[in-house]
Design a protein around this motif. Structure first.
Motif, PDB file in Angstrom:
ATOM      1  N   TRP A 125       0.791  -1.305  -0.019  1.00 33.86           N
ATOM      2  CA  TRP A 125       0.108   0.173   0.087  1.00 33.86           C
ATOM      3  C   TRP A 125       0.905   1.170   0.173  1.00 33.86           C
ATOM      4  O   TRP A 125       1.479   1.469   0.948  1.00 33.86           O
ATOM      5  CB  TRP A 125      -0.939   0.155   1.231  1.00 33.86           C
ATOM      6  CG  TRP A 125      -1.569   1.233   1.423  1.00 33.86           C
ATOM      7  CD1 TRP A 125      -1.244   2.201   2.476  1.00 33.86           C
ATOM      8  CD2 TRP A 125      -2.806   1.797   0.924  1.00 33.86           C
ATOM      9  NE1 TRP A 125      -2.060   3.396   2.424  1.00 33.86           N
ATOM     10  CE2 TRP A 125      -3.120   3.147   1.529  1.00 33.86           C
ATOM     11  CE3 TRP A 125      -3.405   1.316  -0.121  1.00 33.86           C
ATOM     12  CZ2 TRP A 125      -3.947   3.837   1.136  1.00 33.86           C
ATOM     13  CZ3 TRP A 125      -4.592   2.257  -0.612  1.00 33.86           C
ATOM     14  CH2 TRP A 125      -4.940   3.176   0.068  1.00 33.86           C
ATOM     15  N   GLY A 126       0.587   1.998  -1.059  1.00 32.25           N
ATOM     16  CA  GLY A 126       1.354   3.486  -1.166  1.00 32.25           C
ATOM     17  C   GLY A 126       2.869   3.414  -1.628  1.00 32.25           C
ATOM     18  O   GLY A 126       3.263   4.431  -1.682  1.00 32.25           O
ATOM     19  N   LYS A 127       3.219   2.224  -2.112  1.00 29.46           N
ATOM     20  CA  LYS A 127       4.616   2.060  -2.350  1.00 29.46           C
ATOM     21  C   LYS A 127       4.868   2.376  -4.049  1.00 29.46           C
ATOM     22  O   LYS A 127       5.827   2.473  -4.496  1.00 29.46           O
ATOM     23  CB  LYS A 127       5.037   0.727  -2.108  1.00 29.46           C
ATOM     24  CG  LYS A 127       5.334   0.656  -0.559  1.00 29.46           C
ATOM     25  CD  LYS A 127       5.750  -0.623  -0.283  1.00 29.46           C
ATOM     26  CE  LYS A 127       5.977  -0.782   1.419  1.00 29.46           C
ATOM     27  NZ  LYS A 127       6.374  -2.133   1.928  1.00 29.46           N
ATOM     28  N   TYR A 128       3.923   2.391  -4.661  1.00 34.55           N
ATOM     29  CA  TYR A 128       4.094   2.515  -6.170  1.00 34.55           C
ATOM     30  C   TYR A 128       3.197   3.789  -6.602  1.00 34.55           C
ATOM     31  O   TYR A 128       2.170   4.187  -5.993  1.00 34.55           O
ATOM     32  CB  TYR A 128       3.386   1.301  -6.737  1.00 34.55           C
ATOM     33  CG  TYR A 128       4.054   0.132  -6.498  1.00 34.55           C
ATOM     34  CD1 TYR A 128       5.306  -0.189  -7.039  1.00 34.55           C
ATOM     35  CD2 TYR A 128       4.036  -0.864  -5.637  1.00 34.55           C
ATOM     36  CE1 TYR A 128       6.104  -1.229  -6.769  1.00 34.55           C
ATOM     37  CE2 TYR A 128       4.380  -1.948  -5.047  1.00 34.55           C
ATOM     38  CZ  TYR A 128       5.638  -2.026  -5.691  1.00 34.55           C
ATOM     39  OH  TYR A 128       6.683  -3.355  -5.486  1.00 34.55           O
ATOM     40  N   TRP A 129       3.344   4.363  -7.504  1.00 35.94           N
ATOM     41  CA  TRP A 129       2.664   5.378  -8.225  1.00 35.94           C
ATOM     42  C   TRP A 129       1.300   4.970  -8.462  1.00 35.94           C
ATOM     43  O   TRP A 129       0.309   6.129  -8.623  1.00 35.94           O
ATOM     44  CB  TRP A 129       3.452   6.113  -9.508  1.00 35.94           C
ATOM     45  CG  TRP A 129       3.287   5.373 -10.620  1.00 35.94           C
ATOM     46  CD1 TRP A 129       4.399   4.567 -11.111  1.00 35.94           C
ATOM     47  CD2 TRP A 129       2.615   5.319 -11.575  1.00 35.94           C
ATOM     48  NE1 TRP A 129       4.009   3.895 -12.131  1.00 35.94           N
ATOM     49  CE2 TRP A 129       2.947   4.522 -12.533  1.00 35.94           C
ATOM     50  CE3 TRP A 129       1.271   6.215 -11.819  1.00 35.94           C
ATOM     51  CZ2 TRP A 129       2.160   4.170 -13.800  1.00 35.94           C
ATOM     52  CZ3 TRP A 129       0.551   5.983 -13.174  1.00 35.94           C
ATOM     53  CH2 TRP A 129       0.939   4.946 -13.713  1.00 35.94           C
ATOM     54  N   THR A 130       0.788   3.781  -8.853  1.00 39.16           N
ATOM     55  CA  THR A 130      -0.389   3.594  -9.242  1.00 39.16           C
ATOM     56  C   THR A 130      -1.315   3.208  -7.950  1.00 39.16           C
ATOM     57  O   THR A 130      -2.510   2.953  -7.971  1.00 39.16           O
ATOM     58  CB  THR A 130      -0.139   2.030  -9.954  1.00 39.16           C
ATOM     59  OG1 THR A 130       0.300   1.209  -9.386  1.00 39.16           O
ATOM     60  CG2 THR A 130       0.097   2.511 -11.350  1.00 39.16           C
ATOM     61  N   CYS A 131      -0.608   3.341  -6.669  1.00 38.52           N
ATOM     62  CA  CYS A 131      -1.544   3.053  -5.526  1.00 38.52           C
ATOM     63  C   CYS A 131      -2.389   4.259  -5.070  1.00 38.52           C
ATOM     64  O   CYS A 131      -1.955   5.342  -5.436  1.00 38.52           O
ATOM     65  CB  CYS A 131      -0.416   2.734  -4.254  1.00 38.52           C
ATOM     66  SG  CYS A 131       0.362   1.158  -4.428  1.00 38.52           S
ATOM     67  N   GLN A 132      -3.633   3.951  -4.615  1.00 40.21           N
ATOM     68  CA  GLN A 132      -4.497   5.059  -4.588  1.00 40.21           C
ATOM     69  C   GLN A 132      -3.937   6.183  -3.875  1.00 40.21           C
ATOM     70  O   GLN A 132      -4.510   7.651  -4.285  1.00 40.21           O
ATOM     71  CB  GLN A 132      -5.944   4.555  -3.847  1.00 40.21           C
ATOM     72  CG  GLN A 132      -7.068   5.204  -3.915  1.00 40.21           C
ATOM     73  CD  GLN A 132      -7.146   6.372  -3.033  1.00 40.21           C
ATOM     74  OE1 GLN A 132      -6.563   6.303  -1.947  1.00 40.21           O
ATOM     75  NE2 GLN A 132      -7.810   7.352  -3.311  1.00 40.21           N
ATOM     76  N   PRO A 133      -3.505   6.139  -2.876  1.00 47.31           N
ATOM     77  CA  PRO A 133      -3.013   7.321  -2.247  1.00 47.31           C
ATOM     78  C   PRO A 133      -1.852   8.293  -3.003  1.00 47.31           C
ATOM     79  O   PRO A 133      -1.947   9.561  -2.722  1.00 47.31           O
ATOM     80  CB  PRO A 133      -2.198   6.890  -0.871  1.00 47.31           C
ATOM     81  CG  PRO A 133      -1.813   5.639  -1.106  1.00 47.31           C
ATOM     82  CD  PRO A 133      -2.787   5.064  -1.901  1.00 47.31           C
ATOM     83  N   ASN A 134      -1.432   7.744  -4.063  1.00 47.84           N
ATOM     84  CA  ASN A 134      -0.744   8.597  -4.804  1.00 47.84           C
ATOM     85  C   ASN A 134      -1.039   8.940  -6.269  1.00 47.84           C
ATOM     86  O   ASN A 134      -0.636   9.725  -6.888  1.00 47.84           O
ATOM     87  CB  ASN A 134       0.776   7.583  -5.279  1.00 47.84           C
ATOM     88  CG  ASN A 134       1.352   7.224  -4.066  1.00 47.84           C
ATOM     89  OD1 ASN A 134       1.456   7.910  -2.924  1.00 47.84           O
ATOM     90  ND2 ASN A 134       1.932   5.971  -3.968  1.00 47.84           N
TER      91      ASN A 134
END
Length: 73
Positions: free
Chosen positions: A45-54
């Motif tokens: 969660w949150g570690k990739y640019w495609t993750c929702q928080p990003n």
């Protein structure tokens, strides 16, 4: 335009995608529960640019944006 989009699909495969094809954007189902599945079910969660928080938009904003497109890759 279709040739350009097909070229993008081919380029995605050349760059390592397992598969890439064009689909109708309206066939993509956006479910607000996906946020919860990612948030509490994924250790990345949150570690990739495609993750929702990003991505910088809510599920509703994503749905609204998606509705403006006819084709997706």
């Amino acid at each position: 335009m279709a040739k350009f989009l097909e070229k993008l699909a081919d380029e995605a495969k050349e760059l390592g995608a397992t598969d890439a094809k064009l689909i109708e954007a309206r066939s993509i189902v956006v479910d607000s529960r996906s946020f919860l599945k990612c948030r509490f079910g994924c250790g990345r969660w949150g570690k990739y640019w495609t993750c929702q928080p990003n991505i910088g938009m809510s599920v509703a904003q994503f749905q609204e944006t998606l509705e403006k497109y006819r084709t997706a890759l």
